[in-house]
Design a protein around this motif. Structure first.
Motif, PDB file in Angstrom:
ATOM      1  N   TYR A  96      -3.140   3.825  -1.746  1.00 54.02           N
ATOM      2  CA  TYR A  96      -3.802   2.869  -2.624  1.00 54.02           C
ATOM      3  C   TYR A  96      -2.972   1.593  -2.701  1.00 54.02           C
ATOM      4  CZ  TYR A  96      -0.360   4.462  -6.073  1.00 54.02           C
ATOM      5  OH  TYR A  96       0.819   4.786  -6.719  1.00 54.02           O
ATOM      6  N   VAL A  97      -3.594   0.508  -3.134  1.00 49.82           N
ATOM      7  CA  VAL A  97      -2.905  -0.788  -3.162  1.00 49.82           C
ATOM      8  C   VAL A  97      -2.200  -1.006  -4.497  1.00 49.82           C
ATOM      9  CG1 VAL A  97      -4.522  -1.787  -1.501  1.00 49.82           C
ATOM     10  CG2 VAL A  97      -4.932  -2.113  -3.951  1.00 49.82           C
ATOM     11  N   VAL A  98      -1.066  -1.676  -4.415  1.00 48.32           N
ATOM     12  CA  VAL A  98      -0.310  -2.088  -5.604  1.00 48.32           C
ATOM     13  C   VAL A  98      -0.106  -3.603  -5.505  1.00 48.32           C
ATOM     14  CG1 VAL A  98       1.783  -1.789  -6.971  1.00 48.32           C
ATOM     15  CG2 VAL A  98       0.870   0.141  -5.653  1.00 48.32           C
ATOM     16  N   PRO A  99      -0.996  -4.399  -6.101  1.00 47.21           N
ATOM     17  CA  PRO A  99      -0.848  -5.855  -6.028  1.00 47.21           C
ATOM     18  C   PRO A  99       0.375  -6.337  -6.794  1.00 47.21           C
ATOM     19  CG  PRO A  99      -3.072  -5.221  -6.728  1.00 47.21           C
ATOM     20  CD  PRO A  99      -2.208  -4.007  -6.844  1.00 47.21           C
ATOM     21  N   ASP A 100       1.030  -7.363  -6.283  1.00 49.52           N
ATOM     22  CA  ASP A 100       2.093  -8.013  -7.053  1.00 49.52           C
ATOM     23  C   ASP A 100       1.509  -8.654  -8.309  1.00 49.52           C
ATOM     24  OD1 ASP A 100       3.865  -7.250  -5.107  1.00 49.52           O
ATOM     25  OD2 ASP A 100       4.332  -9.279  -4.403  1.00 49.52           O
ATOM     26  N   ASP A 101       0.328  -9.220  -8.170  1.00 53.54           N
ATOM     27  CA  ASP A 101      -0.362  -9.860  -9.289  1.00 53.54           C
ATOM     28  C   ASP A 101      -1.528  -8.967  -9.704  1.00 53.54           C
ATOM     29  OD1 ASP A 101      -1.719 -11.427 -11.097  1.00 53.54           O
ATOM     30  OD2 ASP A 101      -2.400 -12.920  -9.617  1.00 53.54           O
ATOM     31  N   PHE A 102      -1.350  -8.234 -10.807  1.00 53.36           N
ATOM     32  CA  PHE A 102      -2.421  -7.344 -11.238  1.00 53.36           C
ATOM     33  C   PHE A 102      -3.607  -8.113 -11.799  1.00 53.36           C
ATOM     34  CE2 PHE A 102       0.802  -4.090 -10.777  1.00 53.36           C
ATOM     35  CZ  PHE A 102       0.048  -3.025 -10.285  1.00 53.36           C
ATOM     36  N   GLY A 103      -3.484  -9.425 -11.886  1.00 55.23           N
ATOM     37  CA  GLY A 103      -4.618 -10.240 -12.287  1.00 55.23           C
ATOM     38  C   GLY A 103      -5.765 -10.201 -11.291  1.00 55.23           C
ATOM     39  N   ILE A 104      -5.485  -9.814 -10.037  1.00 54.59           N
ATOM     40  CA  ILE A 104      -6.564  -9.725  -9.054  1.00 54.59           C
ATOM     41  C   ILE A 104      -7.265  -8.363  -9.101  1.00 54.59           C
ATOM     42  CG2 ILE A 104      -5.394 -11.376  -7.556  1.00 54.59           C
ATOM     43  CD1 ILE A 104      -4.859  -9.068  -5.602  1.00 54.59           C
ATOM     44  N   THR A 105      -6.721  -7.427  -9.876  1.00 57.25           N
ATOM     45  CA  THR A 105      -7.372  -6.122 -10.001  1.00 57.25           C
ATOM     46  C   THR A 105      -8.661  -6.273 -10.798  1.00 57.25           C
ATOM     47  OG1 THR A 105      -5.296  -4.883  -9.873  1.00 57.25           O
ATOM     48  CG2 THR A 105      -7.152  -3.782 -10.932  1.00 57.25           C
ATOM     49  N   ILE A 106      -9.782  -5.926 -10.158  1.00 57.84           N
ATOM     50  CA  ILE A 106     -11.096  -6.067 -10.784  1.00 57.84           C
ATOM     51  C   ILE A 106     -11.689  -4.707 -11.131  1.00 57.84           C
ATOM     52  CG2 ILE A 106     -12.434  -6.053  -8.630  1.00 57.84           C
ATOM     53  CD1 ILE A 106     -13.067  -8.596 -11.374  1.00 57.84           C
ATOM     54  N   GLY A 107     -11.098  -3.649 -10.538  1.00 59.85           N
ATOM     55  CA  GLY A 107     -11.540  -2.288 -10.822  1.00 59.85           C
ATOM     56  C   GLY A 107     -10.365  -1.336 -10.788  1.00 59.85           C
ATOM     57  N   GLN A 108     -10.361  -0.372 -11.697  1.00 56.06           N
ATOM     58  CA  GLN A 108      -9.276   0.608 -11.759  1.00 56.06           C
ATOM     59  C   GLN A 108      -9.868   2.010 -11.878  1.00 56.06           C
ATOM     60  OE1 GLN A 108      -6.371   1.093 -15.240  1.00 56.06           O
ATOM     61  NE2 GLN A 108      -5.129  -0.035 -13.752  1.00 56.06           N
ATOM     62  N   THR A 109      -9.220   2.965 -11.229  1.00 56.49           N
ATOM     63  CA  THR A 109      -9.663   4.355 -11.208  1.00 56.49           C
ATOM     64  C   THR A 109      -8.475   5.255 -11.503  1.00 56.49           C
ATOM     65  OG1 THR A 109     -11.409   3.845  -9.617  1.00 56.49           O
ATOM     66  CG2 THR A 109     -10.695   6.143  -9.714  1.00 56.49           C
ATOM     67  N   ARG A 110      -8.724   6.416 -12.092  1.00 56.51           N
ATOM     68  CA  ARG A 110      -7.641   7.370 -12.359  1.00 56.51           C
ATOM     69  C   ARG A 110      -7.795   8.592 -11.462  1.00 56.51           C
ATOM     70  NH1 ARG A 110      -3.615   8.948 -15.666  1.00 56.51           N
ATOM     71  NH2 ARG A 110      -3.758   7.055 -16.916  1.00 56.51           N
ATOM     72  N   TYR A 111      -6.713   8.905 -10.752  1.00 55.75           N
ATOM     73  CA  TYR A 111      -6.618  10.159  -9.999  1.00 55.75           C
ATOM     74  C   TYR A 111      -5.168  10.617 -10.106  1.00 55.75           C
ATOM     75  CZ  TYR A 111      -7.445  13.670  -6.388  1.00 55.75           C
ATOM     76  OH  TYR A 111      -7.584  14.861  -5.701  1.00 55.75           O
ATOM     77  N   GLY A 112      -4.890  11.373 -11.136  1.00 54.03           N
ATOM     78  CA  GLY A 112      -3.506  11.699 -11.457  1.00 54.03           C
ATOM     79  C   GLY A 112      -2.814  10.539 -12.134  1.00 54.03           C
ATOM     80  N   ILE A 113      -2.924   9.370 -11.521  1.00 61.73           N
ATOM     81  CA  ILE A 113      -2.399   8.117 -12.064  1.00 61.73           C
ATOM     82  C   ILE A 113      -3.505   7.062 -11.991  1.00 61.73           C
ATOM     83  CG2 ILE A 113       0.007   8.577 -11.373  1.00 61.73           C
ATOM     84  CD1 ILE A 113      -0.534   6.766  -8.917  1.00 61.73           C
ATOM     85  N   PRO A 114      -3.415   6.011 -12.807  1.00 62.04           N
ATOM     86  CA  PRO A 114      -4.369   4.914 -12.638  1.00 62.04           C
ATOM     87  C   PRO A 114      -3.978   4.096 -11.410  1.00 62.04           C
ATOM     88  CG  PRO A 114      -2.828   4.408 -14.399  1.00 62.04           C
ATOM     89  CD  PRO A 114      -2.515   5.807 -13.957  1.00 62.04           C
TER      90      PRO A 114
ATOM     91  N   VAL B  49       0.870  -1.177   0.000  1.00 65.98           N
ATOM     92  CA  VAL B  49       0.000   0.000   0.000  1.00 65.98           C
ATOM     93  C   VAL B  49       0.908   1.227   0.000  1.00 65.98           C
ATOM     94  CG1 VAL B  49      -1.847   1.214   1.209  1.00 65.98           C
ATOM     95  CG2 VAL B  49      -1.719  -1.288   1.317  1.00 65.98           C
ATOM     96  N   VAL B  50       0.694   2.135  -0.953  1.00 70.29           N
ATOM     97  CA  VAL B  50       1.585   3.292  -1.115  1.00 70.29           C
ATOM     98  C   VAL B  50       0.767   4.577  -1.161  1.00 70.29           C
ATOM     99  CG1 VAL B  50       3.290   1.894  -2.366  1.00 70.29           C
ATOM    100  CG2 VAL B  50       1.569   3.200  -3.642  1.00 70.29           C
ATOM    101  N   ARG B  51       1.434   5.697  -0.893  1.00 70.21           N
ATOM    102  CA  ARG B  51       0.785   7.001  -0.930  1.00 70.21           C
ATOM    103  C   ARG B  51       0.767   7.540  -2.359  1.00 70.21           C
ATOM    104  NH1 ARG B  51      -0.725  11.012   2.659  1.00 70.21           N
ATOM    105  NH2 ARG B  51      -0.608  13.149   1.840  1.00 70.21           N
ATOM    106  N   PHE B  52      -0.264   8.291  -2.697  1.00 66.18           N
ATOM    107  CA  PHE B  52      -0.289   8.948  -3.994  1.00 66.18           C
ATOM    108  C   PHE B  52       0.972   9.795  -4.150  1.00 66.18           C
ATOM    109  CE2 PHE B  52      -4.998   8.401  -3.807  1.00 66.18           C
ATOM    110  CZ  PHE B  52      -5.167   7.801  -5.044  1.00 66.18           C
ATOM    111  N   PRO B  53       1.688   9.652  -5.272  1.00 64.01           N
ATOM    112  CA  PRO B  53       2.935  10.397  -5.470  1.00 64.01           C
ATOM    113  C   PRO B  53       2.677  11.870  -5.767  1.00 64.01           C
ATOM    114  CG  PRO B  53       2.428   9.080  -7.411  1.00 64.01           C
ATOM    115  CD  PRO B  53       1.406   8.722  -6.373  1.00 64.01           C
ATOM    116  N   HIS B  54       3.193  12.743  -4.929  1.00 63.89           N
ATOM    117  CA  HIS B  54       2.919  14.177  -5.026  1.00 63.89           C
ATOM    118  C   HIS B  54       3.211  14.726  -6.423  1.00 63.89           C
ATOM    119  CE1 HIS B  54       2.666  18.397  -3.868  1.00 63.89           C
ATOM    120  NE2 HIS B  54       3.840  18.594  -4.442  1.00 63.89           N
ATOM    121  N   GLU B  55       4.327  14.306  -7.010  1.00 62.77           N
ATOM    122  CA  GLU B  55       4.753  14.877  -8.287  1.00 62.77           C
ATOM    123  C   GLU B  55       3.824  14.496  -9.444  1.00 62.77           C
ATOM    124  OE1 GLU B  55       6.740  10.906  -7.688  1.00 62.77           O
ATOM    125  OE2 GLU B  55       6.372  12.702  -6.468  1.00 62.77           O
TER     126      GLU B  55
END
Length: 213
Positions: free
Chosen positions: A159-177, A108-114
C-alpha cells in the motif's frame, strides 16, 4: 465531440475488464487500449491500470517507451490510476526495491505481518483480497453519488504511504488504516479495482469520464 480515452497497455493490467467497464458507462467514447505513447499523448483522458509485481510493471512501462508519456499525461489531463497504477505514482516501492515514477512523494510498503490481526486476535491474510470499505477523506467529484464507506474490491499486498497525507482522498482499514485513494489536481488513483466493484465502481468510472479538473 467524442472523448478519447487511452487505457495504457504495458502488459501487466486487467485491461479487458477495465475497458469493458469504461465502454459500459460511456459507450460514446473512443476507447484505445494502447501501448503507443503517441496514443497516450493524444488522448483526452488516460487510465493506467496494473496488476502483478511492481518491478515487472516498471520494467515493462520503460521497455514500451511509455514512461515519459504517462508522466506527461499526469500533468495535463484527467488521469486515473488503478492498483499498481496508484503505486507507480510514488517515489519508491519496497516490492523489489524499485523506483516509481516520482509524480507523488512517498513510498509503497508491505502490510506489516505483526499488525495483521483483528481486535479479537484473528489473523488477517496477506494479500488483502476481497471487499472492504473506503472512508472518504474529503469531497471530490469522483465520489459524487458514492456513499462514504462504500465497499470496493481489493487485491494487494502493498500500500502507499504519501509524504503529504493531504493527497489521501480515501482510507481503508485492514489490520491498520491505509491510504486507498489519492487525488491531486487532475490525478485520481485508487488501490481497489473499480472495474470489479459493482455499482460503486461503475459510478466512479462514470464520474471520471465526466470529470473536468
Amino acid at each position: 465531440m467524442t472523448t478519447t480515452v487511452a487505457v495504457v497497455d504495458y502488459g501487466m493490467g486487467n485491461l479487458r475488464s477495465v475497458a469493458k467497464a469504461i465502454e459500459h458507462v460511456m459507450p460514446t467514447a473512443t476507447l484505445l487500449v494502447t501501448s503507443d505513447p503517441v496514443d497516450v499523448a493524444k488522448a483526452d483522458r488516460v487510465v493506467v491500470p496494473g496488476q502483478g509485481a511492481m518491478p515487472d510493471c516498471m520494467r515493462e512501462l520503460e521497455a514500451r517507451g511509455l514512461r515519459a508519456a504517462v508522466i506527461r499525461a499526469a500533468t495535463e489531463k484527467p488521469w486515473l490510476g488503478i492498483c499498481i497504477g496508484l503505486q507507480m505514482l510514488f517515489d519508491y516501492s519496497e516490492e523489489g526495491d524499485v523506483a516509481g515514477l516520482g509524480i507523488c512523494a512517498g513510498r509503497v510498503v508491505r502490510f506489516p505481518h505483526e499488525q495483521m490481526a483483528l481486535p479479537d486476535g484473528t489473523r488477517l491474510k496477506v494479500p488483502h483480497m476481497g471487499w472492504n470499505e473506503v472512508q472518504q477523506q474529503r469531497l471530490h467529484p469522483l465520489w459524487n453519488g458514492i456513499a462514504d464507506g462504500a465497499r470496493f474490491y481489493f487485491v494487494h499486498s502493498y500500500y502507499v504511504v504519501p509524504d503529504d497525507f493531504g493527497i489521501t482522498i480515501g482510507q481503508t482499514r485492514y489490520g491498520i488504516p491505509f491510504t486507498s485513494a489519492v487525488a491531486r489536481d487532475n490525478i485520481f488513483a485508487v488501490q481497489f479495482h473499480p472495474e470489479k466493484s459493482a455499482q460503486a465502481g461503475l459510478r466512479l468510472l462514470t464520474n471520471f469520464m465526466n470529470w473536468k479538473p
